[in-house]
Design an enzyme around this catalytic site. Sequence first.
Site, short mmCIF file in Angstrom:
data_model
loop_
_atom_site.label_atom_id
_atom_site.label_comp_id
_atom_site.label_asym_id
_atom_site.label_seq_id
_atom_site.Cartn_x
_atom_site.Cartn_y
_atom_site.Cartn_z
N ASP A 11 34.88 35.40 30.07
CA ASP A 11 35.56 36.69 29.91
C ASP A 11 36.23 36.74 28.53
O ASP A 11 37.43 36.49 28.40
CB ASP A 11 36.64 36.86 31.01
CG ASP A 11 36.05 36.90 32.41
OD1 ASP A 11 34.90 37.35 32.56
OD2 ASP A 11 36.74 36.49 33.36
N LYS A 33 29.73 32.23 33.97
CA LYS A 33 29.76 33.50 34.70
C LYS A 33 29.87 34.65 33.69
O LYS A 33 30.79 34.70 32.88
CB LYS A 33 30.96 33.53 35.64
CG LYS A 33 31.02 34.81 36.48
CD LYS A 33 32.08 34.70 37.56
CE LYS A 33 33.44 35.14 37.11
NZ LYS A 33 33.55 36.57 36.78
N ASP A 60 27.98 38.21 37.50
CA ASP A 60 29.01 38.71 38.43
C ASP A 60 29.28 40.19 38.17
O ASP A 60 30.28 40.55 37.56
CB ASP A 60 30.28 37.87 38.23
CG ASP A 60 31.40 38.27 39.19
OD1 ASP A 60 31.10 38.85 40.26
OD2 ASP A 60 32.57 38.01 38.86
N LYS A 62 29.11 42.39 40.77
CA LYS A 62 29.65 42.90 42.05
C LYS A 62 28.99 44.22 42.46
O LYS A 62 29.66 45.23 42.65
CB LYS A 62 31.17 43.07 41.95
CG LYS A 62 31.90 41.78 41.58
CD LYS A 62 33.42 41.98 41.55
CE LYS A 62 34.17 40.71 41.27
NZ LYS A 62 34.00 40.15 39.91
N PHE A 63 27.67 44.19 42.62
CA PHE A 63 26.94 45.42 42.97
C PHE A 63 27.48 46.00 44.28
O PHE A 63 27.61 45.30 45.29
CB PHE A 63 25.44 45.15 43.10
CG PHE A 63 24.78 44.72 41.82
CD1 PHE A 63 25.07 45.33 40.61
CD2 PHE A 63 23.84 43.69 41.82
CE1 PHE A 63 24.45 44.94 39.43
CE2 PHE A 63 23.20 43.29 40.65
CZ PHE A 63 23.52 43.92 39.45
N ASP A 65 26.85 49.81 46.05
CA ASP A 65 26.31 51.17 45.94
C ASP A 65 25.45 51.40 47.17
O ASP A 65 25.44 50.56 48.08
CB ASP A 65 25.52 51.27 44.62
CG ASP A 65 25.54 52.68 44.03
OD1 ASP A 65 25.33 53.64 44.81
OD2 ASP A 65 25.74 52.82 42.82
N ILE A 66 24.70 52.49 47.19
CA ILE A 66 23.81 52.71 48.33
C ILE A 66 22.72 51.62 48.29
O ILE A 66 22.41 51.08 47.22
CB ILE A 66 23.19 54.14 48.32
CG1 ILE A 66 22.41 54.38 47.03
CG2 ILE A 66 24.27 55.19 48.54
CD1 ILE A 66 21.60 55.68 47.04
N PRO A 67 22.16 51.26 49.48
CA PRO A 67 21.21 50.15 49.52
C PRO A 67 20.07 50.25 48.50
O PRO A 67 19.74 49.27 47.82
CB PRO A 67 20.68 50.20 50.96
CG PRO A 67 21.81 50.80 51.75
CD PRO A 67 22.46 51.80 50.82
N ASN A 68 19.51 51.44 48.34
CA ASN A 68 18.37 51.58 47.42
C ASN A 68 18.77 51.26 45.98
O ASN A 68 18.03 50.60 45.24
CB ASN A 68 17.82 53.01 47.53
CG ASN A 68 16.59 53.19 46.68
OD1 ASN A 68 15.57 52.51 46.90
ND2 ASN A 68 16.68 54.05 45.67
N THR A 69 19.96 51.71 45.59
CA THR A 69 20.41 51.46 44.20
C THR A 69 20.72 49.99 43.99
O THR A 69 20.39 49.41 42.95
CB THR A 69 21.66 52.34 43.91
OG1 THR A 69 21.28 53.70 44.11
CG2 THR A 69 22.16 52.15 42.49
N THR A 135 40.71 38.16 44.49
CA THR A 135 41.86 37.24 44.54
C THR A 135 43.09 37.83 43.85
O THR A 135 44.16 37.25 43.92
CB THR A 135 41.50 35.88 43.89
OG1 THR A 135 40.73 36.14 42.72
CG2 THR A 135 40.70 35.03 44.83
N GLY A 217 38.52 30.87 34.46
CA GLY A 217 38.43 31.63 33.21
C GLY A 217 39.56 31.28 32.27
O GLY A 217 39.48 30.31 31.52
N ARG A 218 40.65 32.06 32.37
CA ARG A 218 41.73 31.92 31.39
C ARG A 218 42.32 30.52 31.24
O ARG A 218 42.64 30.12 30.11
CB ARG A 218 42.82 32.96 31.69
CG ARG A 218 42.38 34.36 31.29
CD ARG A 218 43.18 35.45 31.93
NE ARG A 218 42.89 35.54 33.37
CZ ARG A 218 43.43 36.43 34.18
NH1 ARG A 218 44.33 37.30 33.71
NH2 ARG A 218 43.10 36.48 35.45
O1 C5P Z 1 40.78 34.04 34.22
P1 C5P Z 1 40.58 33.75 35.69
O2 C5P Z 1 40.41 32.26 35.97
O3 C5P Z 1 41.60 34.42 36.56
O4 C5P Z 1 39.16 34.41 36.00
C1 C5P Z 1 38.66 34.56 37.31
C2 C5P Z 1 37.31 35.19 37.24
O5 C5P Z 1 36.83 35.31 38.56
C3 C5P Z 1 37.29 36.60 36.65
O6 C5P Z 1 36.07 36.71 35.89
C4 C5P Z 1 37.26 37.53 37.83
O7 C5P Z 1 36.51 38.70 37.59
C5 C5P Z 1 36.53 36.68 38.87
N1 C5P Z 1 36.81 36.98 40.26
C6 C5P Z 1 38.09 36.91 40.83
N2 C5P Z 1 38.26 37.18 42.16
C7 C5P Z 1 37.21 37.50 42.92
C8 C5P Z 1 35.91 37.56 42.36
C9 C5P Z 1 35.75 37.28 41.02
O8 C5P Z 1 39.04 36.57 40.14
N3 C5P Z 1 37.35 37.68 44.22
#
Ligand code: C5P
Length: 240
Positions: A11, A33, A60, A62-63, A65-69, A135, A217-218
């Site tokens: 990210d 990711k 990631d 996170k789709f 939408d409607i099933p077809n899409t 989360t 991530g961070r």
């Molecule tokens: O920076 P951090 O460690 O908080 O990043 C968490 C990553 O996990 C982000 O890319 C966020 O979009 C993803 N994520 C999340 N909670 C979820 C699904 C994905 O934090 N339930």
Amino acid sequence: MNKAQLILALDVDNFEEARKLIDDVGDVVDIFKIGSQMFTSYGPFITRYLQSQGKKVFLDLKFHDIPNTVASAVKSAVGLSVSPNHASGFAPLFMLTVHTAGGKEMMEAAVKSAQTQAKALGVSRPLIVGVTVLTSTARDVNLEKTVLERASLAKESGLDGVVASVEELAVIRRELGNKFLIVTPGIRPAGASQDDQKRAATPAAAIAGGSNFLVVGRPIIQASSPRAAAVQILEDIKSR
Ligand code: C5P
């Protein structure tokens, strides 16, 4: 159960930053990711950059939408497994997310589409995991129930696993068994900032609870040495 694996959430703001980070941690991190931030700006360019280095990509988006899409989006995602110039060592797409709130028909359509397209292209099917509840959502009385209902529906729909917080890990493991994959974001090494995560946990807690993949991530990206931060988490994983 196999040891958990580390996934680095890429990210960052731009391709140059991504490239620097990948160079820095590339010898210790195998799975990256790609979320909406990078994919919106760079699309397949960033996924192919990683795949051409043999890295596993977790898409990631996170789709929901409607099933077809969703089926069409998954078909496009599986298409990312094919190298445009047939490069050797190009890694197929490793994993992708759909949102469990989209329902059973949508999740089933996603799995079917991935199977069909992977067969048509002669590539392995990416793992499909369902996002349960983000989360960054605060705890409330019904949260565990909602997460478990959505995770059960994901399993019934043929998904390989779910994304959930460490707090719901134990109940999902107990109810849905050892083969169901659980991906846990919201990981914060002891003492690290929580940022916007409301249900964060340490790597040790995630591993103890039976997480298969720790998404970080961070805590890695913003560390003075991202590689050292990643190595520390990998050591936590190894020592459990
Ligand atoms: O920076 P951090 O460690 O908080 O990043 C968490 C990553 O996990 C982000 O890319 C966020 O979009 C993803 N994520 C999340 N909670 C979820 C699904 C994905 O934090 N339930």
